[in-house]
Scaffold this active site. Structure first.
Site, PDB file in Angstrom:
ATOM      1  N   CYS A 117      -1.029  -1.839   5.268  1.00 50.76           N
ATOM      2  CA  CYS A 117      -1.339  -2.079   6.681  1.00 50.76           C
ATOM      3  C   CYS A 117      -0.323  -3.009   7.324  1.00 50.76           C
ATOM      4  O   CYS A 117      -0.395  -4.226   7.178  1.00 50.76           O
ATOM      5  CB  CYS A 117      -2.748  -2.658   6.802  1.00 50.76           C
ATOM      6  SG  CYS A 117      -3.174  -3.071   8.495  1.00 50.76           S
TER       7      CYS A 117
ATOM      8  N   CYS B 140      -1.732  -5.564   9.744  1.00 49.25           N
ATOM      9  CA  CYS B 140      -2.413  -6.701   9.115  1.00 49.25           C
ATOM     10  C   CYS B 140      -1.404  -7.683   8.520  1.00 49.25           C
ATOM     11  O   CYS B 140      -1.577  -8.889   8.609  1.00 49.25           O
ATOM     12  CB  CYS B 140      -3.328  -6.251   7.979  1.00 49.25           C
ATOM     13  SG  CYS B 140      -4.234  -4.759   8.297  1.00 49.25           S
ATOM     14  N   ASP B 141      -0.372  -7.172   7.863  1.00 45.30           N
ATOM     15  CA  ASP B 141       0.466  -8.028   7.010  1.00 45.30           C
ATOM     16  C   ASP B 141       1.906  -8.204   7.469  1.00 45.30           C
ATOM     17  O   ASP B 141       2.646  -8.997   6.877  1.00 45.30           O
ATOM     18  CB  ASP B 141       0.463  -7.465   5.580  1.00 45.30           C
ATOM     19  CG  ASP B 141      -0.947  -7.426   5.007  1.00 45.30           C
ATOM     20  OD1 ASP B 141      -1.732  -8.321   5.346  1.00 45.30           O
ATOM     21  OD2 ASP B 141      -1.268  -6.501   4.245  1.00 45.30           O
TER      22      ASP B 141
END
Ligand code: NAP
Length: 307
Positions: free
Chosen positions: A131, A134-135
């Site tokens: 992701c 997300c990261d």
């Protein structure tokens, strides 16, 4: 006894909840462990009709949930860990609590697919991710690799150039599955380097519990080499979340629910919506449409059964 239980809280589940709630069916939504579904992991959504400037994925899905709640849909925490669909009423185990329901709408979506390398699995959360939204933030100024040749890989690679100093996109074939517009965007991005006909054989370094590089191999020449990377993002598609229904609802070889037409599954009273059945379109708008169809079919089914 519930009239409608909706499993999943992405676009499909939330739209089903809006329609079922407006039909006075007081639906119960079981969001699963990844509430909000895939939209909650995306950034700007530019192709959902009605938002000419685009809308953030998490905002879009939260708006849908609030809309459903305003009509009386109920949301609990947790996920369905077992199901008995062999008799009426259907029974669902929500982390230890069994719920009885007359109809079920399965909108449990699909989860990220991994390469399956032991080193990749051991380094998830230590430099390996599925992701970018997300990261990506963790890789400011770093060297990043993305694996995949579809729209997701293009989208992730483009997004990650906001953070990384360079992004290498590795794809196992010469031809891309991605749409032309997404591929062109990646090709025109000076920070993205495309590496085709190349596979990842190993992610280093499990011993250090940190991604330091990868072992690559050109599938045409057989040449293998190491490349240093700090972040390793896998964007190679998804697996439908149908494990708890295995052997009950009919699924295809990959686990996608087989549609009996409309939103119907092989079990009368159990309906499908969204990516758990759709391996072709998989868009927020098609999932929303499928959620609407499932709720309408559940309503008709209940009426026909005299409820
Ligand atoms: P996808 O279209 O199925 O593409 C998956 C890619 O991963 C393919 O290129 C495939 O290679 C590769 N792959 C699969 N297994 C692999 C493995 N074990 N090792 C190496 N490579 C592997 O999946 P997606 O990109 O997630 O897209 C899914 C759907 O969502 C599509 O309909 C797409 O259009 C849509 N989507 C749209 C947007 C957008 O419009 N903004 C963004 C993201 C996704 P092969 O090609 O060789 O099979």
């Amino acid at each position: 006894m519930r009239n409608v239980v909706i499993i999943g809280s992405g676009c499909a589940g939330n739209t089903a909840a809006i329609y079922a709630a407006r039909a006075n069916l007081k639906p119960l939504v079981i969001p699963g462990h990844h509430a909000g579904g895939q939209l909650s992991l995306t950034s700007l959504v530019e192709n959902f009709p009605g938002f000419p400037e685009g809308i953030n994925g998490p905002d879009l899905v939260e708006n849908m949930k609030r809309q459903a709640q305003s009509f009386g849909a109920e949301y609990v925490h947790g996920a369905v860990i077992a199901a008995d669909l062999s008799a009426h009423p259907f029974r669902l185990d929500v982390e230890g609590e069994w719920i009885d329901t007359r109809t079920v709408i399965v909108a449990s979506g699909a989860s990220a697919r991994w390469l399956g390398l032991p080193s990749e699995q051991k380094l998830i959360g230590h430099g390996v991710s599925s992701c970018a939204t997300c990261d990506g933030f963790f890789y400011r100024g770093k060297s990043i690799m993305v694996v995949g040749g579809g729209d997701s890989a293009m989208e992730e690679a483009n997004f990650l150039t906001r953070f990384g100093r360079e992004v290498t996109l590795v794809h196992r074939r010469e031809e891309f599955r991605a749409s032309k517009i997404m591929l062109d965007r990646a090709r025109q991005n000076p920070k993205i380097k495309l590496l085709t006909s190349t596979v990842v054989e190993e992610v280093h370094d499990v011993g250090k519990r940190l991604v330091t590089g990868v072992r690559l191999r050109n599938v045409k020449t057989g040449e293998a080499w190491d490349q240093e990377v700090d972040g390793f993002f896998v964007a190679i598609g998804h697996i439908p979340n149908t494990k708890v229904f295995r052997g009950q609802i009919e699924t295809d070889g990959e686990g996608y629910i087989v549609s009996e037409g409309g939103a119907r599954t092989s079990i009368p009273g159990v309906f499908h919506a969204g990516d758990v059945q759709d391996r072709v379109y998989r868009q927020a708008i098609t999932a929303a449409g499928a959620g609407c169809m499932a709720a309408m079919e559940a309503e008709r089914y209940l009426e026909a059964e005299g409820h």
